[in-house]
Design an enzyme around this catalytic site. Structure first.
Site, mmCIF file in Angstrom:
data_model
loop_
_atom_site.group_PDB
_atom_site.id
_atom_site.type_symbol
_atom_site.label_atom_id
_atom_site.label_comp_id
_atom_site.label_asym_id
_atom_site.label_seq_id
_atom_site.Cartn_x
_atom_site.Cartn_y
_atom_site.Cartn_z
ATOM 1 C CG ASP A 34 -2.085 1.076 1.092
ATOM 2 O OD1 ASP A 34 -2.288 1.249 0.068
ATOM 3 O OD2 ASP A 34 -2.651 1.159 2.199
ATOM 4 C CG ASN A 82 -7.994 -1.975 -5.186
ATOM 5 O OD1 ASN A 82 -7.004 -2.804 -5.141
ATOM 6 N ND2 ASN A 82 -8.339 -0.913 -4.347
HETATM 7 C C1 IPE Z 1 -5.471 -2.810 -0.469
HETATM 8 O O1 IPE Z 1 -5.263 -1.287 -0.496
HETATM 9 C C2 IPE Z 1 -5.524 -3.417 -1.746
HETATM 10 C C3 IPE Z 1 -4.135 -3.409 -2.113
HETATM 11 C C4 IPE Z 1 -3.056 -3.268 -1.695
HETATM 12 C C5 IPE Z 1 -4.235 -4.195 -3.632
HETATM 13 P P1 IPE Z 1 -6.616 -0.207 -0.615
HETATM 14 O O2 IPE Z 1 -5.511 0.898 -0.833
HETATM 15 O O3 IPE Z 1 -7.299 -0.710 -1.443
HETATM 16 O O4 IPE Z 1 -7.056 -0.221 0.687
HETATM 17 P P2 IPE Z 1 -7.755 0.738 1.605
HETATM 18 O O5 IPE Z 1 -8.896 1.118 0.693
HETATM 19 O O6 IPE Z 1 -6.999 1.952 2.064
HETATM 20 O O7 IPE Z 1 -8.453 0.012 2.846
HETATM 21 C C1 IPE Z 2 -1.734 0.126 -3.376
HETATM 22 O O1 IPE Z 2 -1.576 1.482 -3.366
HETATM 23 C C2 IPE Z 2 -1.962 -0.366 -4.678
HETATM 24 C C3 IPE Z 2 -3.421 -0.735 -5.072
HETATM 25 C C4 IPE Z 2 -4.353 -0.696 -4.101
HETATM 26 C C5 IPE Z 2 -3.688 -1.070 -6.444
HETATM 27 P P1 IPE Z 2 -2.725 2.905 -3.418
HETATM 28 O O2 IPE Z 2 -2.979 3.042 -4.677
HETATM 29 O O3 IPE Z 2 -3.626 2.222 -2.538
HETATM 30 O O4 IPE Z 2 -2.081 4.060 -2.772
HETATM 31 P P2 IPE Z 2 -2.632 4.967 -1.836
HETATM 32 O O5 IPE Z 2 -3.006 4.070 -0.514
HETATM 33 O O6 IPE Z 2 -3.702 5.649 -2.320
HETATM 34 O O7 IPE Z 2 -1.378 5.943 -1.321
HETATM 35 MG MG MG Z 3 -4.281 2.447 -0.593
#
Ligand code: IPE
Ligand code: IPE
Ligand code: MG
Length: 254
Positions: A34, A82
């Site tokens: 993340d 997502n």
């Molecule tokens: C979890 O991260 C999913 C992945 C890392 C693929 P998210 O960024 O989607 O999670 P939330 O929305 O912060 O809980």
């Molecule tokens: C994790 O990084 C990757 C996916 C969930 C695909 P994020 O895209 O959630 O990054 P933040 O949480 O917005 O920084």
């Molecule tokens: Mg995230």
């Protein structure tokens, strides 16, 4: 009192012998990668640049984990939730395996890494699925670390899917409620070939599970690392392993 002393001694010795102390390494590490978006935002770059950099980290961490002798590395790449992101971001993420596996695949083969997936991959765009299938096919005889990408994966959806298939099987056999066991439910999950994760790492400082492996992490050790995923590296991974080694797992016992 003696127990505390013993633990103190143990964590000291781990700090003293950094590399040589990589004994008792977790067999299975699962990572919630993340912080890609925030990494990009901090640099005033578009979010997709964060996803691109995140893929470079995937490469580095795969190599590091495989070199350390980790047997299973499960990476949360895309959740069932997502899809609610802007279409342009989703499209970019879906294209990543296509571009990225071109250069990553030879490296995986060289390192004897076997690519597998968990999640509802049939719902991915056909070009994404094709790239993933090729990676699986080209690495299928590799005997080293299993690199398991969780793509279009969600723990609740996984359990619903598993219970449905189980119900179909049981009703054919006219089985009864007593036939349903933990082991049987586990058998119907995407993860049925893998041991439960010993260690779950989430980067970016968020402290939640976000629907990842909710059944399987019942007794995993959790580490919430402050680095944004593109900044996570081998050093951080080693630190997480040292923290893991300093923990005492009890599994409900004493
Ligand atoms: C979890 O991260 C999913 C992945 C890392 C693929 P998210 O960024 O989607 O999670 P939330 O929305 O912060 O809980
Ligand atoms: C994790 O990084 C990757 C996916 C969930 C695909 P994020 O895209 O959630 O990054 P933040 O949480 O917005 O920084
Ligand atoms: Mg995230």
């Amino acid at each position: 009192m003696f127990k505390n002393l013993k633990n103190k001694k143990k964590s000291q010795s781990i700090q003293e012998h950094s590399d040589s102390d990589l004994h008792n390494i977790p067999e299975h590490i699962a990572i919630i990668m993340d912080g890609n978006g925030r990494w990009a935002k901090k640099r005033k770059l578009p979010r997709i640049k964060g996803h691109y950099e995140g893929m470079q980290t995937v490469k580095k961490i795969t190599k590091a984990a495989s070199d350390m002798g980790i047997k299973y590395l499960t990476l949360y790449a895309f959740s069932t939730e997502n899809w609610s992101r802007p279409e342009s971001e989703v499209n970019y993420i879906m294209n990543l395996p296509v571009n990225f596996l071109k250069t990553f695949l030879p490296e995986l083969i060289e390192n004897n890494v076997k690519v597998e997936t968990i999640g509802f991959i049939d719902n991915l765009p056909s070009s994404t699925l094709k790239a993933i299938d090729k990676a699986k096919e080209d690495t299928k005889n590799n005997t080293g670390m299993k690199l398991i990408f969780a793509i279009n994966y969600g723990g609740r959806a996984e359990i619903v899917h598993s219970v449905k298939s189980l119900y179909e099987q049981l009703s054919k056999k006219q089985a009864c409620a007593e036939d349903i066991t933990e082991a049987l439910i586990s058998e119907y999950l995407f993860t049925n070939k893998y041991p439960d994760p010993d260690l779950l790492i989430r980067t970016s400082g968020e402290q939640r599970i976000s629907n990842f492996l909710i059944w399987q992490v019942s007794y995993s050790e959790f580490i919430f690392n402050e680095k944004l995923w593109p900044d996570f590296d081998k050093n951080e991974l080693e630190n997480c392993i040292k923290i893991y080694q300093s923990r005492q797992r009890r599994f409900g016992g004493l």
